[in-house]
Design a protein around this motif. Structure first.
Motif, mmCIF file in Angstrom:
data_model
loop_
_atom_site.group_PDB
_atom_site.id
_atom_site.type_symbol
_atom_site.label_atom_id
_atom_site.label_comp_id
_atom_site.label_asym_id
_atom_site.label_seq_id
_atom_site.Cartn_x
_atom_site.Cartn_y
_atom_site.Cartn_z
ATOM 1 N N HIS A 4 0.848 -1.189 0.000
ATOM 2 C CA HIS A 4 0.000 0.000 0.000
ATOM 3 C C HIS A 4 0.888 1.245 0.000
ATOM 4 O O HIS A 4 1.567 1.526 0.984
ATOM 5 N N LEU A 5 0.884 1.980 -1.106
ATOM 6 C CA LEU A 5 1.732 3.155 -1.256
ATOM 7 C C LEU A 5 0.989 4.394 -0.770
ATOM 8 O O LEU A 5 -0.066 4.751 -1.297
ATOM 9 N N LEU A 6 1.554 5.058 0.223
ATOM 10 C CA LEU A 6 0.923 6.201 0.867
ATOM 11 C C LEU A 6 1.789 7.448 0.699
ATOM 12 O O LEU A 6 3.016 7.377 0.806
ATOM 13 N N ARG A 42 -7.221 3.034 6.886
ATOM 14 C CA ARG A 42 -6.059 2.147 6.854
ATOM 15 C C ARG A 42 -6.272 0.932 7.756
ATOM 16 O O ARG A 42 -5.901 -0.196 7.394
ATOM 17 N N ALA A 43 -6.850 1.143 8.920
ATOM 18 C CA ALA A 43 -7.124 0.019 9.827
ATOM 19 C C ALA A 43 -8.101 -0.957 9.199
ATOM 20 O O ALA A 43 -7.948 -2.180 9.313
ATOM 21 N N ALA A 44 -9.115 -0.428 8.509
ATOM 22 C CA ALA A 44 -10.105 -1.296 7.859
ATOM 23 C C ALA A 44 -9.457 -2.096 6.732
ATOM 24 O O ALA A 44 -9.761 -3.290 6.551
ATOM 25 N N LEU A 45 -8.557 -1.466 5.970
ATOM 26 C CA LEU A 45 -7.856 -2.190 4.907
ATOM 27 C C LEU A 45 -7.027 -3.333 5.482
ATOM 28 O O LEU A 45 -7.025 -4.449 4.943
ATOM 29 N N ALA A 46 -6.319 -3.051 6.574
ATOM 30 C CA ALA A 46 -5.499 -4.084 7.201
ATOM 31 C C ALA A 46 -6.353 -5.246 7.689
ATOM 32 O O ALA A 46 -5.990 -6.420 7.517
ATOM 33 N N GLN A 47 -7.510 -4.945 8.280
ATOM 34 C CA GLN A 47 -8.400 -5.990 8.787
ATOM 35 C C GLN A 47 -8.967 -6.825 7.643
ATOM 36 O O GLN A 47 -9.043 -8.054 7.725
ATOM 37 N N ARG A 48 -9.370 -6.156 6.558
ATOM 38 C CA ARG A 48 -9.938 -6.886 5.422
ATOM 39 C C ARG A 48 -8.885 -7.777 4.770
ATOM 40 O O ARG A 48 -9.183 -8.906 4.357
ATOM 41 N N CYS A 49 -7.669 -7.275 4.654
ATOM 42 C CA CYS A 49 -6.598 -8.100 4.084
ATOM 43 C C CYS A 49 -6.326 -9.316 4.965
ATOM 44 O O CYS A 49 -6.191 -10.437 4.467
ATOM 45 N N ALA A 50 -6.241 -9.101 6.277
ATOM 46 C CA ALA A 50 -5.983 -10.214 7.197
ATOM 47 C C ALA A 50 -7.093 -11.255 7.112
ATOM 48 O O ALA A 50 -6.825 -12.466 7.096
ATOM 49 N N ALA A 51 -8.339 -10.805 7.042
ATOM 50 C CA ALA A 51 -9.464 -11.742 6.958
ATOM 51 C C ALA A 51 -9.475 -12.505 5.642
ATOM 52 O O ALA A 51 -10.031 -13.605 5.567
ATOM 53 N N ALA A 103 1.057 -4.513 3.659
ATOM 54 C CA ALA A 103 2.313 -3.820 3.963
ATOM 55 C C ALA A 103 2.208 -2.367 3.517
ATOM 56 O O ALA A 103 2.443 -2.056 2.341
ATOM 57 N N PRO A 104 1.850 -1.446 4.424
ATOM 58 C CA PRO A 104 1.795 -0.025 4.065
ATOM 59 C C PRO A 104 3.183 0.598 4.075
ATOM 60 O O PRO A 104 4.008 0.292 4.934
ATOM 61 N N MET A 105 3.455 1.449 3.107
ATOM 62 C CA MET A 105 4.753 2.123 3.055
ATOM 63 C C MET A 105 4.583 3.510 2.455
ATOM 64 O O MET A 105 3.718 3.730 1.608
ATOM 65 N N MET A 106 5.414 4.433 2.904
ATOM 66 C CA MET A 106 5.363 5.813 2.435
ATOM 67 C C MET A 106 6.204 5.954 1.166
ATOM 68 O O MET A 106 7.275 5.345 1.037
ATOM 69 N N VAL A 107 5.727 6.792 0.241
ATOM 70 C CA VAL A 107 6.413 6.910 -1.050
ATOM 71 C C VAL A 107 7.749 7.635 -0.933
ATOM 72 O O VAL A 107 8.575 7.554 -1.854
ATOM 73 N N ASP A 108 7.989 8.334 0.173
ATOM 74 C CA ASP A 108 9.274 9.015 0.322
ATOM 75 C C ASP A 108 10.307 8.159 1.051
ATOM 76 O O ASP A 108 11.413 8.630 1.327
ATOM 77 N N TRP A 109 9.972 6.894 1.346
ATOM 78 C CA TRP A 109 10.970 6.006 1.943
ATOM 79 C C TRP A 109 12.016 5.639 0.883
ATOM 80 O O TRP A 109 11.663 5.250 -0.234
ATOM 81 N N PRO A 110 13.311 5.723 1.196
ATOM 82 C CA PRO A 110 14.337 5.253 0.256
ATOM 83 C C PRO A 110 14.194 3.742 0.030
ATOM 84 O O PRO A 110 13.993 2.980 0.987
ATOM 85 N N PHE A 147 12.204 -3.041 5.451
ATOM 86 C CA PHE A 147 10.811 -3.206 5.883
ATOM 87 C C PHE A 147 10.234 -4.518 5.358
ATOM 88 O O PHE A 147 9.568 -5.260 6.093
ATOM 89 N N LEU A 148 10.497 -4.853 4.088
ATOM 90 C CA LEU A 148 9.995 -6.104 3.513
ATOM 91 C C LEU A 148 10.699 -7.314 4.125
ATOM 92 O O LEU A 148 10.103 -8.387 4.247
ATOM 93 N N ARG A 149 11.952 -7.158 4.529
ATOM 94 C CA ARG A 149 12.632 -8.249 5.233
ATOM 95 C C ARG A 149 12.018 -8.453 6.618
ATOM 96 O O ARG A 149 11.847 -9.591 7.061
#
Length: 306
Positions: free
Chosen positions: A222-224, A268-277, A283-290, A298-300
């Protein structure tokens, strides 16, 4: 949701290469952590499977039957028990890696643009899979279009990068259709990566039906954008939804911004719950992360890479 598209796309500029050669060499030290439940082609790849076959490195035995390769007989066990036993061990397998890339208009909003990071992620994961003998497929756009593959072999990395660089934003991406296309091409299952801002009507449950566990291992990246999670805006604004073109006039004050931030957190919490179910790793991540210094660690940590 109106927090989807606060910012317009900036004029196009010449973009740097996706990766440098040194980064790709470092990337090859990693591996995709495919689950043992996935069904792949034996021997070709480097992922452990549940299937056991005669092997020199073993963890079990079975009685010898006519036609078994004598190289896998356990002569030490025969000396103790006077029974011919065949050594069994886990075989390594190739796993199909499918990447579903969201190229909807909202993917070019924010700074940096999400589509740029999506292309880099697809390129890094695809290269890693090709370098380790896995089959790679990339699907994007609406209607869902086969962008690359199915193919295997490190020599095809240049073609993969070229195909990804050619991706351009369009109308809303139909991720459910992309998942259905991937499932039809690979009915035995594999590893699927969904790269999206999830700002469209995200059919998480539909994707899970097309790519069900345990035959499929699915992760949603999830790109934020920081400007959307916590916007630094005040006063009268004219918001434009980049997906639909719909406009909303709004006067942003502290109370409105607080309500907005609460809505984003709940979304975001609802997305995480729906994915888990639905059996999808979220895996949410910010677009400015190197990419190398933050996203790959983070993926490791999420045990997607090892």
């Amino acid at each position: 949701m109106w927090f989807a598209t606060i910012f317009r796309r900036k004029p196009a500029t010449t973009e740097p290469p996706l990766f440098d050669e040194a980064f790709l060499h470092r990337l090859e030290r990693l591996s995709l952590q495919a689950q043992r439940t996935l069904r792949g082609t034996p021997i070709v790849g480097q992922h452990p499977s549940r299937q056991q076959m005669p092997a020199t490195i073993f963890n079990d035995h079975r009685p010898y039957v006519h036609g078994d390769d004598p190289r896998y007989l356990d002569w030490h066990a025969y000396a103790r028990q006077e029974h011919l036993l065949v050594r069994l061990g886990e075989i390594e397998q190739e796993v199909a890696v499918s990447v579903l890339v969201d190229t909807s208009r909202s993917m070019v909003t924010g700074e940096p643009a999400r589509l740029r990071l999506a292309i880099q992620l697809a390129g890094a994961i695809g290269y890693l899979a090709l370098a380790h003998g896995d089959q790679v497929t990339v699907v994007a756009g609406a209607p869902a279009t086969l962008v690359f593959g199915p193919a295997r072999g490190k020599a095809l990395a240049v073609e993969l990068f070229r195909s990804l660089r050619a991706l351009a934003p369009g109308h809303q991406t139909d991720l459910a259709q992309a998942a259905q296309q991937v499932a039809q091409r690979r009915p035995q299952g594999g590893l699927a990566l969904v790269i999206s801002d999830l700002l469209t009507s995200m059919p998480i449950e539909t994707i899970a039906r097309h790519l069900p566990a345990p035959r499929w291992q699915v992760m949603a990246l999830h790109l934020l954008s920081p400007a959307e999670v916590a916007p630094n805006l005040h006063g009268p604004l004219d918001l434009v939804d980049s997906e639909t073109g719909e406009r909303l006039a709004l006067d942003l004050d502290d109370e409105t911004l607080a309500s907005y931030r609460a809505a984003v957190q709940a979304w975001r919490a609802a997305l995480a719950q729906r994915c888990a179910a639905s059996g999808i790793a979220y895996a949410p991540m910010m677009v400015d992360w190197p990419l190398e210094r933050q996203i790959i660690p983070f993926l490791r940590m999420r045990r997607f890479l090892g």
